[in-house]
Design an enzyme around this catalytic site. Structure first.
Site, short mmCIF file in Angstrom:
data_model
loop_
_atom_site.label_atom_id
_atom_site.label_comp_id
_atom_site.label_asym_id
_atom_site.label_seq_id
_atom_site.Cartn_x
_atom_site.Cartn_y
_atom_site.Cartn_z
N ASP A 141 0.86 -1.19 0.00
CA ASP A 141 0.00 0.00 0.00
C ASP A 141 0.89 1.24 0.00
O ASP A 141 1.65 1.47 0.96
CB ASP A 141 -0.89 0.02 1.25
CG ASP A 141 -1.95 -1.07 1.27
OD1 ASP A 141 -1.80 -2.06 0.52
OD2 ASP A 141 -2.91 -0.93 2.04
N LYS A 204 -7.30 2.93 -2.79
CA LYS A 204 -7.56 2.98 -1.35
C LYS A 204 -7.81 4.42 -0.94
O LYS A 204 -7.15 5.34 -1.45
CB LYS A 204 -6.36 2.39 -0.61
CG LYS A 204 -6.44 2.43 0.92
CD LYS A 204 -5.20 1.76 1.52
CE LYS A 204 -5.10 1.97 3.03
NZ LYS A 204 -3.88 1.35 3.60
N LYS A 240 -10.47 -0.25 -1.61
CA LYS A 240 -10.23 -0.40 -0.17
C LYS A 240 -10.57 0.91 0.53
O LYS A 240 -10.04 1.96 0.18
CB LYS A 240 -8.77 -0.78 0.10
CG LYS A 240 -8.42 -0.91 1.60
CD LYS A 240 -6.99 -1.41 1.79
CE LYS A 240 -6.58 -1.43 3.26
NZ LYS A 240 -5.20 -1.96 3.45
#
Length: 295
Positions: A141, A204, A240
């Site tokens: 990430d 995300k 996400k």
């Protein structure tokens, strides 16, 4: 290629960017569909989509090992329930999680690339990602370079994402937009489009550090961009939400947006994740029907 290809890609997107219209669309969608998703099956599904997260200055090899052991213990004590999707840690702990983790269905997730600010040299970002992969990370990430994005240097933004994607090898790359800093639907759309076309495997929302976390409006715009990108390319990218997603009802609302905007094909933890720490116990309490503090 011409530098204005980035502006062209953003301009071609038909995803709505009027903030009031986005809020109205979210309110209508949730009013119609959220209630039908307030049930144990959805709670179990959302639990199975959690990236169980510890990202503290006080994390240590011992504390991360103990954190991981709780996931092992859960699998033994609750075989009737699915495990979380992943354990998310700083990259220097990838090897700890990989060594201790016994549940093969749970992924090792690492933040990387100068998390949470993305303020370091691209060489350092690449090295950090490569070291995390070497330590056993399945997923990485990273944070989009907000400074360059807000300056309009889209080429640099995209090159950084592409280079870190290359450093991931077979690991998934999630790009964090930090929607609380981007603030507007127009910025969130632009950041989504650039990330998608630079190779992101997931979009995300947030780091959960320093800025407002996930919002339903940001999720709606991001999912619309993912849907449009899929229709254009045939490539399915995940979503996400993270940052402040703490209650069962929070999880249900994000689940509802994903289900209604992206469809049933996104309803697996291969394409839907929730970055959280407090949420796991809250979902478990509602699933089991009694207050539970397992994690």
């Amino acid at each position: 290629m011409e530098t204005d290809k980035y502006q062209d890609a953003i301009a071609k997107s038909k995803v709505i960017t009027d903030d009031a219209a986005v809020k109205a669309a979210v309110d209508e969608l949730l009013a119609k569909h959220a209630d039908e998703n307030r049930n144990a099956d959805v709670y179990k599904f959302c639990f199975n989509c959690i990236d169980l997260t510890t990202l503290n200055s006080t994390d240590s090899p011992r504390s991360v090992a103990e954190f991981t052991e709780r996931v092992n213990a859960f699998d033994e004590e609750h075989p009737e329930l699915p495990p979380v999707a992943g354990i998310c840690v700083y990259p220097n702990f990838a090897q700890v999680v990989r060594t201790v983790l016994d549940v093969s269905r749970v992924d090792v997730v690492c933040v990387s690339g100068g998390f949470p600010t993305s303020q370091t040299f691209i060489e350092a970002k690449i090295a950090e990602t490569a070291l995390a992969i070497d330590g056993g990370a399945d997923e990485i990430d990273i944070v989009l370079n907000l400074g360059n994005f807000l300056d309009g240097d889209y080429e640099e933004v995209c090159d950084e994402i592409a280079e870190q994607k290359a450093a991931c090898g077979d690991a998934l790359l999630k790009v964090i937009l930090e929607t609380g800093a981007l603030r507007t639907a127009a910025n969130i759309k632009a950041a989504s489009v650039l990330s998608l076309f630079s190779g992101a495997d997931f979009l995300k929302t947030s780091t959960g550090k320093g800025y407002p976390g996930a919002s339903l409006e940001a999720a709606y715009v991001m999912c619309q961009c993912i849907k449009e990108y899929y229709e254009q390319t045939g490539r399915r990218v995940g979503f996400k939400c993270a940052g402040g997603v703490a209650t069962t009802d929070d999880a249900v609302k994000y689940y509802t947006i994903v289900k209604e905007v992206l469809g049933e094909e996104w309803l697996s933890n291969e394409y839907f994740r929730i970055g959280a720490s407090r949420l796991a116990n809250n979902l478990l309490s509602d699933i089991l029907g009694e207050e539970t503090k397992f994690f």
